[in-house]
Motif scaffolding. Structure first.
Motif, PDB file in Angstrom:
ATOM      1  N   ARG A  81      64.235  70.264  40.795  1.00 62.96           N
ATOM      2  CA  ARG A  81      64.514  69.657  39.492  1.00 62.96           C
ATOM      3  C   ARG A  81      63.395  69.950  38.496  1.00 62.96           C
ATOM      4  NH1 ARG A  81      64.244  64.846  36.441  1.00 62.96           N
ATOM      5  NH2 ARG A  81      62.623  64.010  37.802  1.00 62.96           N
ATOM      6  N   ARG A  82      62.164  69.837  38.945  1.00 60.58           N
ATOM      7  CA  ARG A  82      61.040  70.123  38.047  1.00 60.58           C
ATOM      8  C   ARG A  82      61.044  71.582  37.601  1.00 60.58           C
ATOM      9  NH1 ARG A  82      57.970  66.774  41.750  1.00 60.58           N
ATOM     10  NH2 ARG A  82      57.075  68.664  42.696  1.00 60.58           N
ATOM     11  N   ARG A  83      61.379  72.472  38.521  1.00 59.98           N
ATOM     12  CA  ARG A  83      61.372  73.906  38.190  1.00 59.98           C
ATOM     13  C   ARG A  83      62.439  74.240  37.144  1.00 59.98           C
ATOM     14  NH1 ARG A  83      60.508  78.865  40.989  1.00 59.98           N
ATOM     15  NH2 ARG A  83      60.776  80.543  39.450  1.00 59.98           N
ATOM     16  N   VAL A  84      63.651  73.751  37.347  1.00 60.64           N
ATOM     17  CA  VAL A  84      64.704  74.130  36.403  1.00 60.64           C
ATOM     18  C   VAL A  84      64.493  73.468  35.048  1.00 60.64           C
ATOM     19  CG1 VAL A  84      66.392  74.647  38.207  1.00 60.64           C
ATOM     20  CG2 VAL A  84      66.333  72.352  37.207  1.00 60.64           C
ATOM     21  N   LEU A  85      63.940  72.268  35.026  1.00 61.55           N
ATOM     22  CA  LEU A  85      63.645  71.628  33.734  1.00 61.55           C
ATOM     23  C   LEU A  85      62.591  72.410  32.957  1.00 61.55           C
ATOM     24  CD1 LEU A  85      63.637  67.841  34.695  1.00 61.55           C
ATOM     25  CD2 LEU A  85      65.235  68.988  33.135  1.00 61.55           C
ATOM     26  N   ALA A  86      61.671  73.024  33.672  1.00 63.56           N
ATOM     27  CA  ALA A  86      60.600  73.771  33.013  1.00 63.56           C
ATOM     28  C   ALA A  86      61.031  75.152  32.553  1.00 63.56           C
ATOM     29  CB  ALA A  86      59.399  73.885  33.953  1.00 63.56           C
ATOM     30  N   GLU A  87      61.916  75.806  33.334  1.00 59.97           N
ATOM     31  CA  GLU A  87      62.164  77.233  33.091  1.00 59.97           C
ATOM     32  C   GLU A  87      63.620  77.623  32.915  1.00 59.97           C
ATOM     33  OE1 GLU A  87      60.301  79.699  36.017  1.00 59.97           O
ATOM     34  OE2 GLU A  87      58.488  78.471  36.109  1.00 59.97           O
ATOM     35  N   HIS A  88      64.552  76.791  33.338  1.00 63.96           N
ATOM     36  CA  HIS A  88      65.936  77.248  33.414  1.00 63.96           C
ATOM     37  C   HIS A  88      66.916  76.273  32.759  1.00 63.96           C
ATOM     38  CE1 HIS A  88      64.508  80.411  35.985  1.00 63.96           C
ATOM     39  NE2 HIS A  88      64.131  79.564  36.934  1.00 63.96           N
ATOM     40  N   THR A  89      66.629  75.885  31.531  1.00 61.86           N
ATOM     41  CA  THR A  89      67.578  75.074  30.778  1.00 61.86           C
ATOM     42  C   THR A  89      68.302  75.970  29.782  1.00 61.86           C
ATOM     43  OG1 THR A  89      66.072  74.509  28.976  1.00 61.86           O
ATOM     44  CG2 THR A  89      66.024  73.097  30.954  1.00 61.86           C
ATOM     45  N   TYR A  90      69.381  75.438  29.204  1.00 60.09           N
ATOM     46  CA  TYR A  90      70.092  76.210  28.192  1.00 60.09           C
ATOM     47  C   TYR A  90      69.289  76.354  26.913  1.00 60.09           C
ATOM     48  CZ  TYR A  90      74.231  76.684  31.034  1.00 60.09           C
ATOM     49  OH  TYR A  90      75.101  77.038  32.031  1.00 60.09           O
ATOM     50  N   VAL A  91      68.304  75.494  26.702  1.00 60.02           N
ATOM     51  CA  VAL A  91      67.387  75.699  25.580  1.00 60.02           C
ATOM     52  C   VAL A  91      66.607  76.991  25.793  1.00 60.02           C
ATOM     53  CG1 VAL A  91      65.332  74.798  24.410  1.00 60.02           C
ATOM     54  CG2 VAL A  91      67.213  73.255  25.004  1.00 60.02           C
ATOM     55  N   ASN A  92      66.150  77.220  27.026  1.00 60.14           N
ATOM     56  CA  ASN A  92      65.486  78.485  27.339  1.00 60.14           C
ATOM     57  C   ASN A  92      66.415  79.673  27.102  1.00 60.14           C
ATOM     58  OD1 ASN A  92      64.264  76.690  30.137  1.00 60.14           O
ATOM     59  ND2 ASN A  92      62.977  77.254  28.408  1.00 60.14           N
ATOM     60  N   ARG A  93      67.658  79.547  27.571  1.00 57.53           N
ATOM     61  CA  ARG A  93      68.596  80.670  27.418  1.00 57.53           C
ATOM     62  C   ARG A  93      68.947  80.909  25.948  1.00 57.53           C
ATOM     63  NH1 ARG A  93      66.797  80.863  32.119  1.00 57.53           N
ATOM     64  NH2 ARG A  93      68.149  80.576  33.939  1.00 57.53           N
ATOM     65  N   ALA A  94      69.067  79.835  25.180  1.00 54.91           N
ATOM     66  CA  ALA A  94      69.388  79.982  23.761  1.00 54.91           C
ATOM     67  C   ALA A  94      68.268  80.696  23.012  1.00 54.91           C
ATOM     68  CB  ALA A  94      69.667  78.613  23.135  1.00 54.91           C
ATOM     69  N   GLU A  95      67.026  80.484  23.442  1.00 51.37           N
ATOM     70  CA  GLU A  95      65.910  81.218  22.837  1.00 51.37           C
ATOM     71  C   GLU A  95      66.095  82.717  23.022  1.00 51.37           C
ATOM     72  OE1 GLU A  95      63.326  80.337  21.089  1.00 51.37           O
ATOM     73  OE2 GLU A  95      63.401  78.150  21.209  1.00 51.37           O
ATOM     74  N   THR A  96      66.492  83.105  24.228  1.00 53.04           N
ATOM     75  CA  THR A  96      66.724  84.521  24.507  1.00 53.04           C
ATOM     76  C   THR A  96      67.870  85.066  23.659  1.00 53.04           C
ATOM     77  OG1 THR A  96      65.950  84.239  26.784  1.00 53.04           O
ATOM     78  CG2 THR A  96      67.292  86.185  26.312  1.00 53.04           C
ATOM     79  N   ALA A  97      68.982  84.337  23.622  1.00 49.31           N
ATOM     80  CA  ALA A  97      70.130  84.787  22.835  1.00 49.31           C
ATOM     81  C   ALA A  97      69.783  84.878  21.360  1.00 49.31           C
ATOM     82  CB  ALA A  97      71.309  83.842  23.051  1.00 49.31           C
ATOM     83  N   ASP A  98      69.080  83.893  20.846  1.00 50.19           N
ATOM     84  CA  ASP A  98      68.689  83.880  19.433  1.00 50.19           C
ATOM     85  C   ASP A  98      67.823  85.083  19.095  1.00 50.19           C
ATOM     86  OD1 ASP A  98      68.315  82.614  16.792  1.00 50.19           O
ATOM     87  OD2 ASP A  98      66.261  82.275  17.491  1.00 50.19           O
ATOM     88  N   GLU A  99      66.881  85.407  19.963  1.00 47.23           N
ATOM     89  CA  GLU A  99      66.030  86.582  19.725  1.00 47.23           C
ATOM     90  C   GLU A  99      66.867  87.859  19.671  1.00 47.23           C
ATOM     91  OE1 GLU A  99      63.105  86.579  22.779  1.00 47.23           O
ATOM     92  OE2 GLU A  99      62.104  84.761  22.057  1.00 47.23           O
ATOM     93  N   ILE A 100      67.834  87.961  20.568  1.00 44.28           N
ATOM     94  CA  ILE A 100      68.696  89.146  20.593  1.00 44.28           C
ATOM     95  C   ILE A 100      69.512  89.234  19.303  1.00 44.28           C
ATOM     96  CG2 ILE A 100      70.701  90.190  21.727  1.00 44.28           C
ATOM     97  CD1 ILE A 100      69.603  88.986  24.357  1.00 44.28           C
ATOM     98  N   PHE A 101      70.139  88.123  18.919  1.00 46.05           N
ATOM     99  CA  PHE A 101      70.975  88.127  17.710  1.00 46.05           C
ATOM    100  C   PHE A 101      70.159  88.517  16.479  1.00 46.05           C
ATOM    101  CE2 PHE A 101      73.692  84.499  19.709  1.00 46.05           C
ATOM    102  CZ  PHE A 101      74.259  85.411  20.576  1.00 46.05           C
TER     103      PHE A 101
END
Length: 362
Positions: free
Chosen positions: A331-351
């Motif tokens: 739980r600690r690992r996914v909260l730190a590194e694998h949330t949709y906020v993290n993924r949205a950062e990646t998508a936003d950079e690409i867009f």
């Protein structure tokens, strides 16, 4: 920026495994300022089995399963800066892609978002004249929710200009620890619909360990298993609504993830369930696939099994205390590194990079 997103369903997870992915990622993008409209067809009884109301962070358009209705909603693509056609929408997918591309503005970013890349790529390899394969030259980008380098290279080999994985993740607002619910009490729980690409693996990783451990209790949830022969220590409870998924994850001592065969073969394809379970603090046992350690550390944050014998051995050697500790580390690992906020950062950079480069070139 405006996004027109054509997908299977946002408001119903009924026979729609992409729902959680869409919800988490699109809400995170909306929080970054994107103006999103999600278009979904009224098919497969999904609207009769909604598990959420239309959100306030996204405009929802449900259209009838007719060609006229499809044409009407795709005409609205002209208003968007980013136009997305997802895989597996469920009604006239090839026609939908063609109409979306026809109506999108010339300078809009045009994306195919693949939520089942192994299946899609198998179709493209088998048919050089597949409508999607022919359309790749008109698409700016393919995004996938898993697959790593094997999927990226495969898409490039069939004509995609660029392919980038945007992995599944955790939405902490929907998947989190809750009190245990003893309807779901068991030593090992598995939740998944009966699918041809998964059934043999369920027999191998779930039913076989149940036969090996007659003194342990097993819980099977999901649609389609009612006529499946199962050992006497397996309790089948049928469809589990999404509102009960957190309780299903936290109550058994362990829960099991079984990848579909095609996903396991490609690797780097964590199912949404991996993050849902970890976000609830569950002790997760997963079948092996290449790339697991990118997301969770084997032996510390997740338990990895290569076959049913491994599953049985892991269960036999596990205490409730050690299971809770593994679940909490996950739980600690996914909260730190694998949330949709993290993924949205990646998508936003690409867009922004793609649209910015386009503007600079004009």
């Amino acid at each position: 920026m405006k996004i027109a997103f054509y997908g299977s369903s946002l408001v119903s997870a009924y026979w729609n495994g992409a729902a959680t992915y869409y919800r988490g990622l699109l809400r995170a993008l909306a929080e970054k300022g994107y103006d999103i409209t999600f278009y979904e067809p009224d098919v497969y009884d999904r609207q009769k089995n909604r598990d959420m109301d239309p959100p306030d962070w996204c405009r929802l358009v449900v259209y009838e399963g007719t060609i006229d209705a499809l044409k009407a909603v795709t005409s609205e693509a002209v208003e968007a800066d980013i136009v997305v056609k997802a895989s597996g929408v469920g009604f006239e997918d090839d026609r939908l892609l063609e109409e979306v591309l026809r109506h999108a503005r010339p300078h809009a970013l045009k994306i195919f978002w693949d939520v089942d890349a192994p299946a899609t790529l198998a179709e493209l390899r088998a048919n050089p004249d597949h409508p999607l394969r022919l359309a790749l030259a008109r698409l700016d980008l393919v995004l996938t929710y898993g697959g790593g380098d094997p999927v990226v290279n495969a898409y490039r080999s069939v004509g995609a200009a660029e392919c980038v994985p945007i992995y599944n993740a955790l939405d902490p607002q929907t998947h989190h620890p809750v009190p245990q619910d003893y309807r779901f009490a068991a030593d090992l729980g598995f939740l998944g619909n009966r699918l041809p690409d998964r059934e043999a693996r369920v027999e191998h990783f779930f039913l076989e360990p149940a036969s090996r451990l007659p003194n342990r209790t097993f819980l099977l949830g999901g649609s389609g298993w009612q006529d499946k022969p199962i050992p006497s220590n397996v309790r089948y409870i049928g469809h589990v609504p999404t509102r009960d998924h957190n309780a299903f994850n936290v109550t058994p001592m362990t829960v099991l993830n079984i990848s579909r065969a095609s996903m396991a073969e490609n690797g780097f394809s964590p199912a949404t369930r991996v993050f849902e379970a970890a976000g609830a603090g569950a002790c997760l046992i997963t079948d092996y696939w290449e790339g697991i350690d990118v997301f969770l550390k084997s032996g510390e944050e997740v338990l990895v099994a290569r076959d049913g014998q491994d599953v049985a051995a892991l269960l036999s050697g596990l205490s409730h205390q050690s299971a809770r500790e593994i679940g909490e580390r996950a739980r600690r690992r996914v909260l730190a590194e694998h949330t949709y906020v993290n993924r949205a950062e990646t998508a936003d950079e690409i867009f922004r990079a793609r649209l910015g480069a386009r503007e600079a070139a004009e």
